[in-house]
Motif scaffolding. Structure first.
Motif, short mmCIF file in Angstrom:
data_model
loop_
_atom_site.label_atom_id
_atom_site.label_comp_id
_atom_site.label_asym_id
_atom_site.label_seq_id
_atom_site.Cartn_x
_atom_site.Cartn_y
_atom_site.Cartn_z
N VAL A 50 12.43 -2.37 -5.66
CA VAL A 50 13.19 -3.37 -6.41
C VAL A 50 12.60 -3.60 -7.81
O VAL A 50 13.32 -3.72 -8.80
CB VAL A 50 13.26 -4.70 -5.64
N LEU A 51 11.28 -3.68 -7.88
CA LEU A 51 10.65 -4.04 -9.17
C LEU A 51 10.22 -2.83 -10.01
O LEU A 51 9.95 -2.98 -11.20
CB LEU A 51 9.46 -4.98 -8.93
N HIS A 52 10.14 -1.66 -9.40
CA HIS A 52 9.75 -0.43 -10.11
C HIS A 52 8.46 -0.60 -10.90
O HIS A 52 8.43 -0.34 -12.11
CB HIS A 52 10.86 0.03 -11.09
N ILE A 53 7.42 -1.09 -10.29
CA ILE A 53 6.14 -1.24 -10.99
C ILE A 53 5.04 -0.62 -10.16
O ILE A 53 5.18 -0.48 -8.94
CB ILE A 53 5.81 -2.74 -11.25
N PRO A 54 3.95 -0.22 -10.80
CA PRO A 54 2.84 0.34 -10.02
C PRO A 54 2.28 -0.70 -9.06
O PRO A 54 2.27 -1.90 -9.35
CB PRO A 54 1.81 0.74 -11.07
N VAL A 55 1.84 -0.21 -7.91
CA VAL A 55 1.27 -1.09 -6.89
C VAL A 55 -0.21 -0.74 -6.74
O VAL A 55 -0.56 0.42 -6.56
CB VAL A 55 1.97 -0.88 -5.53
N VAL A 56 -1.07 -1.77 -6.83
CA VAL A 56 -2.51 -1.56 -6.67
C VAL A 56 -2.94 -2.24 -5.38
O VAL A 56 -2.85 -3.46 -5.26
CB VAL A 56 -3.29 -2.13 -7.87
N LEU A 57 -3.39 -1.41 -4.45
CA LEU A 57 -3.83 -1.95 -3.15
C LEU A 57 -5.35 -1.96 -3.14
O LEU A 57 -5.98 -0.93 -2.89
CB LEU A 57 -3.28 -1.11 -2.01
N MET A 58 -5.94 -3.10 -3.46
CA MET A 58 -7.40 -3.17 -3.50
C MET A 58 -7.91 -4.16 -2.44
O MET A 58 -7.89 -5.36 -2.64
CB MET A 58 -7.91 -3.51 -4.91
N GLY A 59 -8.38 -3.60 -1.33
CA GLY A 59 -8.78 -4.44 -0.21
C GLY A 59 -10.28 -4.66 -0.16
O GLY A 59 -11.07 -3.89 -0.72
N PHE A 60 -10.68 -5.72 0.55
CA PHE A 60 -12.10 -6.06 0.66
C PHE A 60 -12.56 -6.21 2.12
O PHE A 60 -13.70 -6.52 2.39
CB PHE A 60 -12.39 -7.34 -0.13
N GLY A 61 -11.64 -6.01 3.05
CA GLY A 61 -12.00 -6.07 4.46
C GLY A 61 -12.72 -4.79 4.87
O GLY A 61 -12.70 -3.79 4.15
N GLY A 105 9.72 -1.43 8.80
CA GLY A 105 9.22 -1.33 7.42
C GLY A 105 9.07 0.14 7.08
O GLY A 105 8.61 0.93 7.91
N ARG A 106 9.46 0.51 5.85
CA ARG A 106 9.37 1.92 5.48
C ARG A 106 7.95 2.28 5.06
O ARG A 106 7.22 1.45 4.56
CB ARG A 106 10.30 2.19 4.29
N PRO A 107 7.59 3.53 5.25
CA PRO A 107 6.28 3.99 4.75
C PRO A 107 6.29 4.04 3.21
O PRO A 107 7.35 3.98 2.59
CB PRO A 107 6.14 5.39 5.34
N PHE A 108 5.11 4.16 2.61
CA PHE A 108 4.98 4.11 1.15
C PHE A 108 3.85 5.04 0.70
O PHE A 108 2.77 5.04 1.29
CB PHE A 108 4.68 2.66 0.74
N VAL A 109 4.12 5.82 -0.31
CA VAL A 109 3.05 6.61 -0.96
C VAL A 109 3.26 6.53 -2.46
O VAL A 109 4.40 6.61 -2.94
CB VAL A 109 3.05 8.09 -0.52
N THR A 110 2.19 6.34 -3.21
CA THR A 110 2.30 6.28 -4.67
C THR A 110 1.29 7.23 -5.31
O THR A 110 0.40 7.75 -4.64
CB THR A 110 2.06 4.84 -5.18
N SER A 111 1.46 7.45 -6.59
CA SER A 111 0.46 8.23 -7.33
C SER A 111 -0.71 7.30 -7.65
O SER A 111 -0.51 6.12 -7.88
CB SER A 111 1.08 8.75 -8.63
N PHE A 112 -1.94 7.84 -7.64
CA PHE A 112 -3.04 6.94 -8.00
C PHE A 112 -3.53 7.19 -9.42
O PHE A 112 -4.63 6.85 -9.79
CB PHE A 112 -4.17 6.98 -6.98
N ASP A 113 -2.61 7.76 -10.22
CA ASP A 113 -3.00 8.07 -11.60
C ASP A 113 -2.31 7.11 -12.57
O ASP A 113 -1.63 7.54 -13.49
CB ASP A 113 -2.63 9.53 -11.92
N SER A 114 -2.46 5.78 -12.36
CA SER A 114 -1.89 4.82 -13.31
C SER A 114 -3.01 4.02 -13.96
O SER A 114 -4.11 3.91 -13.40
CB SER A 114 -0.92 3.87 -12.59
N ALA A 115 -2.74 3.45 -15.13
CA ALA A 115 -3.75 2.66 -15.82
C ALA A 115 -4.20 1.48 -14.97
O ALA A 115 -5.38 1.13 -14.93
CB ALA A 115 -3.19 2.15 -17.15
N ALA A 116 -3.23 0.87 -14.25
CA ALA A 116 -3.55 -0.29 -13.43
C ALA A 116 -4.53 0.07 -12.32
O ALA A 116 -5.43 -0.71 -11.97
CB ALA A 116 -2.26 -0.87 -12.84
N ILE A 117 -4.37 1.27 -11.78
CA ILE A 117 -5.28 1.71 -10.71
C ILE A 117 -6.63 2.12 -11.29
O ILE A 117 -7.68 1.82 -10.72
CB ILE A 117 -4.62 2.84 -9.87
#
Lengths: 456, 456
Positions: free
Chosen positions: B410-421, B365-377
């Motif tokens: 594939v989908l080119h959309i912002p990803v929000v990783l919000m965990g609760f563990g 699996g490839r690594p992933f980094v995104t910007s955290f400056d999106s409205a969704a985030i």
């Protein structure tokens, strides 16, 4: 050789193989406590067989571990007394999937009987019982006095036998000790063994965190018990194959030139040996021949290493615990307890950062070397000539029968190690087997030996 | 926060915990083929729960492996569409003897629910379903459109999901992807994750002789598969803790000064961390802080090593086979396949004399980094403030959710990783658990998030 005895073995052969199979069906694995009941069953089987053979004073004698089976036949006053030692316990059988038959369902293929214990040592103990039986049934007398001492803890280091031998010194008193738990040099190359390696064993338990951790959440920031163990174990040998534990070789008595010459004369071919074992190449302590390495040099061997995930595919875990099982084969004058101490020191000084390492000591046995110039050994050589048609070789054995050194020390009698197994019969490994050809010849060798030992 | 929703969660709490327990009872271990039937059962359970929650077009969609559960609720035209990803498969449970309860018999102790999958990821998938359910049951509408995509192969590297995502691109089309499969920084320290490590895995099988050998008869003269493996594995790290595979770090994008400053600001105390894990000391790549090591640096980790005897006591065997399972956590721009190739090269050039080594590749699996400056985030941050009463941190995660990179690509959309563990909830280890306090707050966070995401 005595014709009646020879005919007796021929007539009884099928019956003998049935009897041996019954003994081999008992899963008497001394290392595993789940097999406790099997140990008792095997002891009873041996006792019954001794009784049926005509021996007397048959007794299953308790120890703090598995019992010792004793029997004797003492009707030749003034003649030598032979003490016959062997063991009814066997090694564990894993990995089970590498066996071609159930290890406790004896199967005959290509003139060999396959089962755990076939050669080590049930098959060979059985031969001694049958050799005495044949003499008693056909000649109704024995030229010597015999005592049997068959134990059930050889494969776990004869834990309780030393005390038994000390306590039963009078009962076991004899003029010569005979043991068949070593091997021949090869097919049609019988051998009398005059030296055995000693043994010590230990387990290393490495711990890092208090429990396994997720390699994503923690990986990189925490020690891994497996990394620690692997790094520690890798320090125990040099790249070239010598043991790197400080002081390990200090007490080793160097091989004399004469002995090296003798070992060099044994039939051995490195390339044939390598091919037979399916090895990419041989490997061992620099400066020694293959024969010297496995007969007369000490070793430190990883018998098991385990930790973390062992299932199908992957599991992204950082294991918190990892384990190694180690045994050393020792030669004169290495002291097994001192060697364990040296390894403990090594573990202490080489434990990597971030983990702890705990050592648990297992059984020990001293190495043994004897002179092969005794009447008892010369008689054995003569018996081999009769049974096999060739003179036996004199060799040292890489294996360990720690109790030999105890008998030697307590009873002060010559020890005759006359084995009938072959080195490639998978002692301690899957598909252990025993050549029926050597079984047949061995019966005759032993019968001849017991018939003529009165000339000591 | 919406009072009706809040009351709904309170009223339904016991019922919810019963439902979650039912899901946790299904032993859906994707790594073990014996659990194939459980995988189907878990997929059906998720599908039923989505139907009961009021979702539509619920479908168990086949892949060449375990099925994907899909559902949607698309009644807010002109409003954003949220794609919710999670997984119903869990990690294996061994070593079983270190669990305080049966891993598939969920048990509540001290405000935590203990079971395999409690936090990773069944508990968190369940929360999303219940958040949507609460909104649908109380307000009878959703402010956004939602789609669920719950897979069954995350713990084995999402083998078949990339193809599924490509093929179902239209079905899965959305404006934002939300995933709860990461952790918070600690109790009352929620966090939004903007980077994940990649993953690659392999197995090394070492062989010496064709079968196990007796350490007495052969010891010293033949190679030992375990010695070979241990020596090989020990070359993979430097003594100081860096990965020693040539080229391993070549493609790593160095951390910027800004990012190092940010990671340094996260609440973390080395001594507390060490104590909490029960470690003698921390250990890792020189030149990096603990937080950098587990969030933003690559690793090579031994997940399992095994060979030879693992029973009680000793067995004097020279093992012919030995095995190691390895996974690497990767960071941008390491390519997982290239890293496996480097390790294969390393194995080839470091295999010790006398043994052969075979490498089997596992999932990547490839690594992933995104910007955290999106409205969704920013909306997610606001929801955390409502649910937990504190602002969340922005962090990178050491774990891998390889599919995130696929969705991103594939989908080119912002990803929000919000965990609760929580990081110490034993993901992938014995006694996995999930804080019921975070479960309660998380439900409210998610409900708020879905209620207010229309303001993107």
């Amino acid at each position: 050789m005595n014709d009646k005895v020879d005919q007796y073995f021929s007539k009884e052969r099928i019956h003998h193989l049935e009897q041996l199979s019954a003994l081999l069906r008992i899963a008497s694995i001394s290392a595993l406590s789940a097999h406790k009941a099997d140990m008792g069953q095997a002891a009873e089987w041996i006792a019954d067989a001794l009784t049926q053979a005509g021996l007397e004073h048959v007794a299953i004698m308790p120890t703090k571990g598995n019992p010792v089976v004793y029997a004797d036949y003492l009707h030749s006053p003034g003649k030598p007394t032979v003490l016959i030692y062997g063991h009814y316990d066997v090694q564990p059988v894993d990995p089970l999937d590498l066996w071609d038959n159930d290890p406790f369902d004896p199967t005959i293929r290509d003139g060999k009987i396959y089962a755990r214990g076939a050669s080590d040592d049930k098959g060979q103990v059985f031969m001694h019982i049958k050799a005495i039986e044949a003499l008693l049934k056909t000649t109704h007398a024995l030229a010597v006095n015999v005592k049997f001492c068959i134990e059930g803890e050889e494969e776990i280091g004869s834990v309780h036998l030393p005390l038994f031998v000390e306590e039963q010194k009078a009962l076991l008193a004899a003029d010569v000790l005979v043991i068949s738990d070593t091997t021949m040099l090869g097919p049609n190359a019988p051998a009398i063994c005059y030296g055995l390696r000693g043994l010590c064993g230990l387990q290393i338990d490495v711990q890092s965190a208090k429990s396994d951790l997720h390699s994503g959440l923690y990986g990189g920031a925490v020690p891994n018990a497996l990394h620690g163990l692997v790094e520690l174990l890798a320090t125990m040998h040099t790249k070239e194959g010598a043991v790197a534990v400080q002081g390990f070789y200090d007490d080793v008595v160097p091989l004399t030139d004469d002995e090296r010459k003798e070992l060099a004369s044994l039939p051995h071919d490195d390339e044939e040996y390598r091919k037979g074992l399916g090895l990419p190449s041989l490997f061992g302590e620099p400066g020694y021949s293959t024969v010297e390495r496995y007969m007369a040099r000490p070793t430190l061997e990883l018998n098991g290493v385990y930790g973390g995930f062992q299932g199908e595919g992957t599991k992204t875990v950082i294991p918190a615990r990892a384990h190694a099982k180690i045994t050393c084969r020792l030669v004169n004058n290495q002291d097994p307890v001192h060697i364990i101490e040296l390894i403990e020191e090594h573990v202490k000084s080489h434990t990597p950062v971030g983990v702890t390492a705990k050592v648990t000591r297992f059984d020990t046995g001293r190495p043994f070397v004897t002179s092969f110039d005794s009447a008892a050994i010369r008689s054995a050589a003569k018996a081999y000539e009769v049974g096999f048609g060739v003179k036996p070789y004199y060799m040292r054995m890489g294996g360990s029968i720690p109790i030999v050194e105890v008998f030697d020390r307590v009873l002060h009698i010559p020890v005759v190690l006359m084995g009938f197994g072959l080195p490639d019969e998978n002692f301690h490994a899957p598909n252990e087997h025993f050549s029926l050809d050597n079984f047949d010849r061995g019966l005759r060798t032993l019968a001849y030996y017991y018939e003529h030992l009165d000339t000591i």
